[in-house]
Enzyme design. Sequence first.
Site, PDB file in Angstrom:
ATOM      1  N   SER A  88       0.847  -1.192   0.000  1.00  0.00           N
ATOM      2  CA  SER A  88       0.000   0.000   0.000  1.00  0.00           C
ATOM      3  C   SER A  88       0.884   1.243   0.000  1.00  0.00           C
ATOM      4  CB  SER A  88      -0.936  -0.026   1.217  1.00  0.00           C
ATOM      5  OG  SER A  88      -0.669   1.063   2.059  1.00  0.00           O
ATOM      6  N   LYS A  89       0.301   2.330  -0.509  1.00  0.00           N
ATOM      7  CA  LYS A  89       1.018   3.592  -0.569  1.00  0.00           C
ATOM      8  C   LYS A  89       1.529   3.989   0.799  1.00  0.00           C
ATOM      9  CE  LYS A  89      -2.041   5.482  -3.985  1.00  0.00           C
ATOM     10  NZ  LYS A  89      -2.970   6.487  -4.415  1.00  0.00           N
ATOM     11  N   ARG A  90       0.785   3.605   1.828  1.00  0.00           N
ATOM     12  CA  ARG A  90       1.133   4.030   3.180  1.00  0.00           C
ATOM     13  C   ARG A  90       2.188   3.149   3.822  1.00  0.00           C
ATOM     14  NH1 ARG A  90      -3.650   5.550   1.829  1.00  0.00           N
ATOM     15  NH2 ARG A  90      -4.311   3.390   1.784  1.00  0.00           N
ATOM     16  N   ASP A  91       2.463   2.018   3.198  1.00  0.00           N
ATOM     17  CA  ASP A  91       3.494   1.112   3.683  1.00  0.00           C
ATOM     18  C   ASP A  91       4.841   1.850   3.674  1.00  0.00           C
ATOM     19  OD1 ASP A  91       4.842  -1.263   4.173  1.00  0.00           O
ATOM     20  OD2 ASP A  91       3.353  -2.370   3.010  1.00  0.00           O
TER      21      ASP A  91
END
Length: 493
Positions: free
Chosen positions: A260-263
């Site tokens: 995920s982008k937030r990873d």
Amino acid sequence: MANATNVRVRFCPSPTGNPHVGLVRTALFNWAFARHNEGTLVFRIEDTDAARDSEESYEQLLDSMRWLGFDWDEGPEVGGPHAPYRQSQRMDIYQDVAQKLRDGGYAYPCYCTTEELDTRREAARAAGKPSGYDGHCRDLTAAQIEAYEAEGRKHIVRFRMPDEATTFTDLVRGDITVQAENVTDYGIVRANGAPLYTLVNPVDDALMEITHVLRGEDLLSSTPRQIALYKALIELGIAKGIPEFGHLPYVMGEGNKKLSKRDPQASLNLYRERGFLPEGLLNYLSLLGWSFSADQDVFSIPDMVAKFDLADVNANPARFDLKKAEAINADHIRMLDVKTFAEACEPWLKAPHANWAPEAFDQAAWEAIAPHAQTRIKVLSEITENVDFLFLDAPVEDEASWTKAMGKGDPAALLTTARAKLEAADWTSPESLKEAVLAAGEEHGLKLGKAQAPVRVAVTGRTVGLPLFESLEILGKEKSLSRIDAALTKLAA
Ligand code: GLU
Ligand code: ZN
């Protein structure tokens, strides 16, 4: 030369948050496809979502693209025949197209409230019917519209999906057919008049004459809608044709979950800060869904471009593997000429990353040690811990290393002998320094590996590091011997 063929691809991120590796992979495949085919890469900024987009993120995107070494033929800073390339500056175009779609009957105003939509969706679901938009406002009469307006209702604009299945050939996935009931009429303009991604993205692809849309698999479900919109745009004389689509596979992270982008692992900045070389990172990212050949996964970016073919893109999810990324980056570090390597490391060696004063940095010592470091490190940030002994007044105090090297046997006796033999050695020859430590070891019944450990920790502070005798030579006789003296004092305390 750009423009030698009519291949036109685009990279069109939204400037939200920090750039992530999925985005970079998409940029890379588009760029490589454009360059391989001598086509045109359009860089477009999809910044129509004022609530989420930011100028800071836009600047970061450009900076990242430059750092990665990508160039573009049309877009921000370079301009082009379809300027402007920031969607926030193209609002009048979208308004105009939306009006034409409405005038042509391809789109219509929908006055349903969110509550009404929800209620009907629930009912459809309960009845086991498809739960997309039910076409309630498809054929409102002028009188009904007037009544809704009189009620003060707001409307969105919906695109009218044709009642037929959509079939297209995905360049990665092959033939795909989606039944009409699975793609219902969808919003293209918000109630406040703001155009949505669903409109602006295909409209710009049409106006910018994009021939191939290469993007992530997460956007596959929007393709049937976009194809229908394209057909309308062709009938309106706005689009010339429908581009080909290729959907790049998902990238999986930890635990086989979609990265995920937030990873944190996904953040491009992380790789820059750790000292990945752009070519090392791009080499690794190119393997997420593509392969160079069955037996080679380290290659230069020009070689990648020369070989890049969509036929070799795999539809299966790709797994992001940090260890492999580092190993590939390490290979790229080895491939640099030593001068380039030395220069690439210098930002890490000259504050603010370093833990010594900037004036303690010694250019000559650095250039002497650089070839030895080049064969060792995986990412440039590792350079600091490998050469800090050259620039610090005293070696770092690393308790674990000290205990490991000094905690058994009689290190003081060994160091005393080694110091005497080193004192008499030839300090212009690492071989002579090695002989000295070897001979000291023999006197104490120690093999070279065991004998050099206390010397290494005394001089560099750590049990592991660059080749010891070269390190000693470069640090110099005086400093090396005085560090051994300091260690002997510490051992005696
Ligand atoms: N701005 C869209 C995104 O970043 C582009 C999607 C597309 O390539 O069509 O998701
Ligand atoms: Zn409606």
